[in-house]
Write a protein that holds these residues in place. Structure first.
Motif, mmCIF file in Angstrom:
data_model
loop_
_atom_site.group_PDB
_atom_site.id
_atom_site.type_symbol
_atom_site.label_atom_id
_atom_site.label_comp_id
_atom_site.label_asym_id
_atom_site.label_seq_id
_atom_site.Cartn_x
_atom_site.Cartn_y
_atom_site.Cartn_z
ATOM 1 N N LEU A 253 29.058 158.989 91.133
ATOM 2 C CA LEU A 253 29.382 159.769 89.933
ATOM 3 C C LEU A 253 28.236 160.709 89.582
ATOM 4 C CD1 LEU A 253 31.516 160.111 87.638
ATOM 5 C CD2 LEU A 253 30.162 158.487 86.323
ATOM 6 N N ASP A 254 27.047 160.179 89.613
ATOM 7 C CA ASP A 254 25.855 161.009 89.463
ATOM 8 C C ASP A 254 24.707 160.307 90.189
ATOM 9 O OD1 ASP A 254 24.712 159.110 87.728
ATOM 10 O OD2 ASP A 254 25.514 160.082 85.964
ATOM 11 N N LYS B 17 22.507 158.273 89.539
ATOM 12 C CA LYS B 17 22.202 156.865 89.311
ATOM 13 C C LYS B 17 23.438 156.011 89.073
ATOM 14 C CE LYS B 17 19.253 158.537 86.381
ATOM 15 N NZ LYS B 17 18.362 158.682 85.225
ATOM 16 N N THR B 18 24.610 156.572 89.314
ATOM 17 C CA THR B 18 25.825 155.825 89.000
ATOM 18 C C THR B 18 26.825 155.867 90.152
ATOM 19 O OG1 THR B 18 25.513 156.596 86.726
ATOM 20 C CG2 THR B 18 27.583 155.471 87.222
ATOM 21 N N ARG C 30 31.149 149.728 87.543
ATOM 22 C CA ARG C 30 30.129 150.781 87.561
ATOM 23 C C ARG C 30 28.797 150.157 87.982
ATOM 24 N NH1 ARG C 30 30.146 152.504 82.160
ATOM 25 N NH2 ARG C 30 28.084 151.711 81.694
ATOM 26 N N GLU D 120 24.907 150.839 88.150
ATOM 27 C CA GLU D 120 23.869 151.740 87.635
ATOM 28 C C GLU D 120 22.539 151.412 88.321
ATOM 29 O OE1 GLU D 120 25.702 151.699 83.102
ATOM 30 O OE2 GLU D 120 23.567 151.345 83.440
ATOM 31 N N HIS E 21 18.927 151.226 88.216
ATOM 32 C CA HIS E 21 17.760 151.185 87.340
ATOM 33 C C HIS E 21 16.548 150.922 88.217
ATOM 34 C CE1 HIS E 21 20.001 150.518 83.411
ATOM 35 N NE2 HIS E 21 20.949 150.412 84.323
ATOM 36 N N LEU F 129 22.383 147.480 88.233
ATOM 37 C CA LEU F 129 23.169 146.789 87.214
ATOM 38 C C LEU F 129 24.656 146.987 87.483
ATOM 39 C CD1 LEU F 129 22.843 145.230 84.475
ATOM 40 C CD2 LEU F 129 23.230 147.435 83.366
ATOM 41 N N TYR G 187 27.704 142.320 82.222
ATOM 42 C CA TYR G 187 26.603 143.019 82.862
ATOM 43 C C TYR G 187 25.812 142.043 83.723
ATOM 44 C CZ TYR G 187 27.377 146.187 78.896
ATOM 45 O OH TYR G 187 27.933 147.020 77.974
ATOM 46 N N GLN H 292 31.111 157.234 79.580
ATOM 47 C CA GLN H 292 30.559 155.886 79.513
ATOM 48 C C GLN H 292 29.214 155.770 80.215
ATOM 49 O OE1 GLN H 292 33.709 153.697 81.293
ATOM 50 N NE2 GLN H 292 34.756 153.310 79.361
ATOM 51 N N THR H 293 28.877 156.803 80.974
ATOM 52 C CA THR H 293 27.618 156.732 81.704
ATOM 53 C C THR H 293 26.463 156.870 80.728
ATOM 54 O OG1 THR H 293 28.721 157.759 83.548
ATOM 55 C CG2 THR H 293 26.334 157.757 83.608
ATOM 56 N N PRO H 294 25.563 155.929 80.740
ATOM 57 C CA PRO H 294 24.462 155.955 79.767
ATOM 58 C C PRO H 294 23.702 157.265 79.728
ATOM 59 C CG PRO H 294 24.492 153.881 80.911
ATOM 60 C CD PRO H 294 25.511 154.750 81.578
ATOM 61 N N GLU H 295 23.562 157.888 80.885
ATOM 62 C CA GLU H 295 22.813 159.145 80.935
ATOM 63 C C GLU H 295 23.401 160.166 79.975
ATOM 64 O OE1 GLU H 295 19.762 161.536 82.316
ATOM 65 O OE2 GLU H 295 20.148 159.403 82.580
ATOM 66 N N ARG H 296 24.717 160.105 79.787
ATOM 67 C CA ARG H 296 25.380 161.063 78.920
ATOM 68 C C ARG H 296 25.597 160.500 77.527
ATOM 69 N NH1 ARG H 296 27.101 161.459 83.922
ATOM 70 N NH2 ARG H 296 27.259 163.519 84.835
ATOM 71 N N ARG I 244 23.143 158.530 75.605
ATOM 72 C CA ARG I 244 21.911 157.844 75.237
ATOM 73 C C ARG I 244 21.964 157.365 73.793
ATOM 74 N NH1 ARG I 244 18.010 157.117 78.516
ATOM 75 N NH2 ARG I 244 17.786 158.370 80.374
ATOM 76 N N PHE J 39 23.091 150.576 77.601
ATOM 77 C CA PHE J 39 22.507 149.279 77.884
ATOM 78 C C PHE J 39 21.240 149.484 78.701
ATOM 79 C CE2 PHE J 39 22.804 144.811 78.184
ATOM 80 C CZ PHE J 39 22.423 144.424 79.438
ATOM 81 N N HIS J 40 20.147 148.896 78.277
ATOM 82 C CA HIS J 40 18.890 148.981 79.020
ATOM 83 C C HIS J 40 18.418 150.415 79.218
ATOM 84 C CE1 HIS J 40 18.877 144.796 81.112
ATOM 85 N NE2 HIS J 40 19.023 144.728 79.816
#
Lengths: 147, 102
Positions: free
Chosen positions: A67-68, A70-71, A92, A94, A96, A101, A109, B12-16, B18, B22-23
């Protein structure tokens, strides 16, 4: 009709004596370097990604894509044999710096490890290599275009 | 997966998103990380790779290398994470090259 009025009228409704109206041609130069949208690229990539984990069982539909940076997304749809209803599952992953994750529906999670981590990393590596060659026509090692 | 599903995933992606993720604190500052990426050609000067090629090439073929890691203060804890991170960087680089028509 006075010439001034005629001119004003033609400015509003156009010149009736002119040739039939034609639609402006779609400019092919608007996005000359982007023939496919990002979503379309992801779909093409995902067709490769879905096969990295082995055959997709009959009646299942699987997607796996980046998706990007880191995802990574795993999505699977299948028919529940008991209920007869279609079900789907989206996971998903992620990246880190402390680990990868795994985020599942229902606010679950967990950082993955062991075989799942090894498989995911192998899949990511294969995804890059195969997508580079088969979607973008580039050598995954050098980044140069394939002849 | 529909356009809507994809849009939802993006949201839902944390990058978008913030502030609600989570974490957040654990996430790699990729901008910072990418600044430290050593061009592939610097490591493999003889294969004629473009100078902006990310490190994925070296990682994918040769396995984990310390000198292929982004030079951030906080390095990924494991080779697996480094490979995964570079995989994403590599894919996004490919998309960018496509967009640029390169």
């Amino acid at each position: 009709m006075s010439s001034v009025f005629k001119k004003a009228f033609s400015l509003i409704v156009g010149d009736p004596s002119s040739a039939a109206l034609t639609m402006p041609k779609k400019s092919s130069k608007k996005r000359p370097l982007k023939k496919l949208t990002e979503r379309e690229l992801i779909q093409l990539e995902s067709e490769i990604g879905a096969k990295l984990f082995g055959d997709v069982p009959a009646g299942h539909r699987r997607e796996f894509f980046c998706l990007d940076e880191k995802t990574w997304i795993w999505h699977e749809e299948f028919k529940n044999e008991k209920t007869g209803k279609m079900e789907s599952r989206t996971i998903r992953y992620e990246v880190h710096e402390t680990g990868i994750l795994k985020v599942q529906e229902g606010a679950r999670y967990s950082f993955i490890d062991g075989e799942e981590l090894r498989n995911l990393v192998a899949a990511i590596t294969m995804y890059y290599e195969q997508v580079a060659r088969h979607v973008y026509g580039r050598d995954p090692r050098t980044g140069q275009k394939l002849a | 997966m529909t356009e809507q599903d994809l849009a939802l995933l993006y949201e839902q992606t944390p990058e978008r998103n913030r502030g609600t993720s989570f974490h957040d604190d654990d996430r790699v500052d990729l901008q910072k990380a990418s600044e430290g990426l050593k061009p592939y050609a610097d490591i493999h000067p003889n294969d004629g790779a473009p100078s902006n090629m990310p490190q994925i090439g070296g990682l994918a073929v040769d396995g984990y290398k310390m000198n292929a890691l982004p030079r951030t203060e906080a390095k990924p804890k494991s080779p697996d994470v480094a490979t995964a991170l570079n995989g994403g960087v590599g894919v996004m680089w490919l998309r960018e090259q496509y967009d640029l028509g390169a």
